[in-house]
Scaffold this motif. Structure first.
Motif, short mmCIF file in Angstrom:
data_model
loop_
_atom_site.label_atom_id
_atom_site.label_comp_id
_atom_site.label_asym_id
_atom_site.label_seq_id
_atom_site.Cartn_x
_atom_site.Cartn_y
_atom_site.Cartn_z
N VAL A 113 0.83 -1.20 0.00
CA VAL A 113 0.00 0.00 0.00
C VAL A 113 0.87 1.26 0.00
O VAL A 113 1.86 1.36 0.73
CB VAL A 113 -0.94 0.02 1.22
N ARG A 114 0.46 2.21 -0.80
CA ARG A 114 1.08 3.54 -0.85
C ARG A 114 0.01 4.57 -0.51
O ARG A 114 -1.14 4.47 -0.95
CB ARG A 114 1.62 3.81 -2.26
N ILE A 115 0.38 5.57 0.29
CA ILE A 115 -0.49 6.73 0.54
C ILE A 115 0.07 7.92 -0.20
O ILE A 115 1.27 8.23 -0.10
CB ILE A 115 -0.58 7.05 2.04
N TRP A 116 -0.80 8.61 -0.93
CA TRP A 116 -0.48 9.91 -1.49
C TRP A 116 -1.31 10.95 -0.76
O TRP A 116 -2.54 10.89 -0.77
CB TRP A 116 -0.80 9.96 -2.98
N SER A 117 -0.64 11.88 -0.12
CA SER A 117 -1.33 12.93 0.64
C SER A 117 -0.97 14.29 0.08
O SER A 117 0.21 14.63 -0.06
CB SER A 117 -0.93 12.85 2.12
#
Length: 318
Positions: free
Chosen positions: A28-32
């Motif tokens: 999983v990757r988060i882009w914020s």
């Protein structure tokens, strides 16, 4: 592809969802768009309570799931930012709460003389109170320790994320109004005042869900958070001095020592309310990918984050 899922949005809802997905073995990757201290979640008070959240039936179950998670995290409050603290919900009666209230241990109707300030009804409770800057940093650290990645990056189209992962989870809050687009989203402006804590150990709220003004204070170790407002459709992010003075005055009617407390700062956040309530729904993306929408939590994102995260994770894996 490098990852199985890209979660767009790095507030408490995005972090909780990404954590649940990582726990299920996904990459999983988060882009914020924003750094953690600048997210709407960082501005939250934040007391666990199903406030300004729809649909009511689902929200109660989501909130109870989150309550159990916060109970586990409160074992190490210094690290997680989660503590159980006693306080009073004024202008509230047990019979007026939803079915979820029967599952919350220790709720008690107060006699009129037990209710502080100019109020005559109220409920005593011991609930999770969350120091959000500490909590968000804790969640990010735990997520990254599980192999997840967190990147500050603004997304202008979900296709950008879909190019790098077969599933995209939309935890963009109010930004989904333009990204989706979803005209049912609307801002509910919340303004807070931070003051030195003059020795207050219990929280207090008097929050009419139909009113534009609320009264509450939440004690944290280094400050007292005073509120607040619930101004529908107001997108001003600059603190209003007159509103701040009124917040302090309302809180001081309950605890007079607040009037003389030194002001440390001001915060404004825009709650992502939505006509029809929270949206948790999977839709296809061009090219065969899948987009899971997960937004519209209004003023209760912290309260329902973990229950909603499990529902969204089920759609990712379904």
């Amino acid at each position: 592809m490098e990852n199985d899922v890209t979660v767009v949005g790095g507030g408490v809802v995005g972090l909780a969802t990404a954590t649940r997905l990582a726990e299920r073995g996904l990459r999983v990757r988060i882009w914020s768009r924003d750094p953690l201290p600048s997210t709407t979640s960082a501005v939250a008070g934040a007391l666990w309570w199903p406030y300004r959240i729809e649909p009511a039936a689902e929200a109660g179950a989501w909130a109870l799931t989150s309550l159990r998670v916060y109970g586990e995290l409160a074992v190490g409050p210094g690290r997680s930012g989660v503590r159980f603290v006693s306080g009073v919900h004024a202008d509230a009666v047990l019979g007026g709460l939803g079915p979820w209230a029967k599952e919350v241990e220790g709720l008690r109707q107060l006699a009129p003389e037990e209710v502080p300030g100019p109020y005559r009804t109220g409920i005593a409770a011991r609930l999770p109170l969350i120091d959000m800057p500490v909590h968000l940093a804790f969640l990010r650290g735990r997520f990254e320790a599980m192999g997840g990645s967190f990147e500050q990056r603004e997304v202008r189209d979900f296709g950008e994320a879909a190019a790098l992962a077969p599933v995209v989870v939309d935890c963009t809050g109010l930004a989904a109004r333009e990204l989706v687009p979803d005209p049912g989203l609307r801002p509910v402006r919340g303004q807070l005042v931070l003051v030195e804590n003059p020795g207050i150990e219990e929280w207090f709220t008097a929050a009419d869900e139909s009113a534009g003004e609320t009264t509450y204070f939440f004690p944290h170790t280094d400050r007292l958070v005073l509120g607040g407002t619930a101004q529908e459709g107001d997108e001003r992010l600059t603190p209003d001095p007159a509103t701040a003075a009124a917040i302090v005055a309302r809180c001081a009617r309950v605890r007079p020592e607040i009037a003389g407390a030194r002001i440390l700062g001001h915060l404004v956040g825009l709650r992502p309310a939505r006509t029809g309530g929270v949206r948790i729904e999977a839709v296809p993306l061009p090219g065969g990918g899948r987009l899971v929408h997960h937004y519209g939590h209004g003023g209760a994102g912290v309260t329902v984050a973990w229950g909603c995260a499990e529902a969204a994770a089920d759609l990712v894996l379904g």
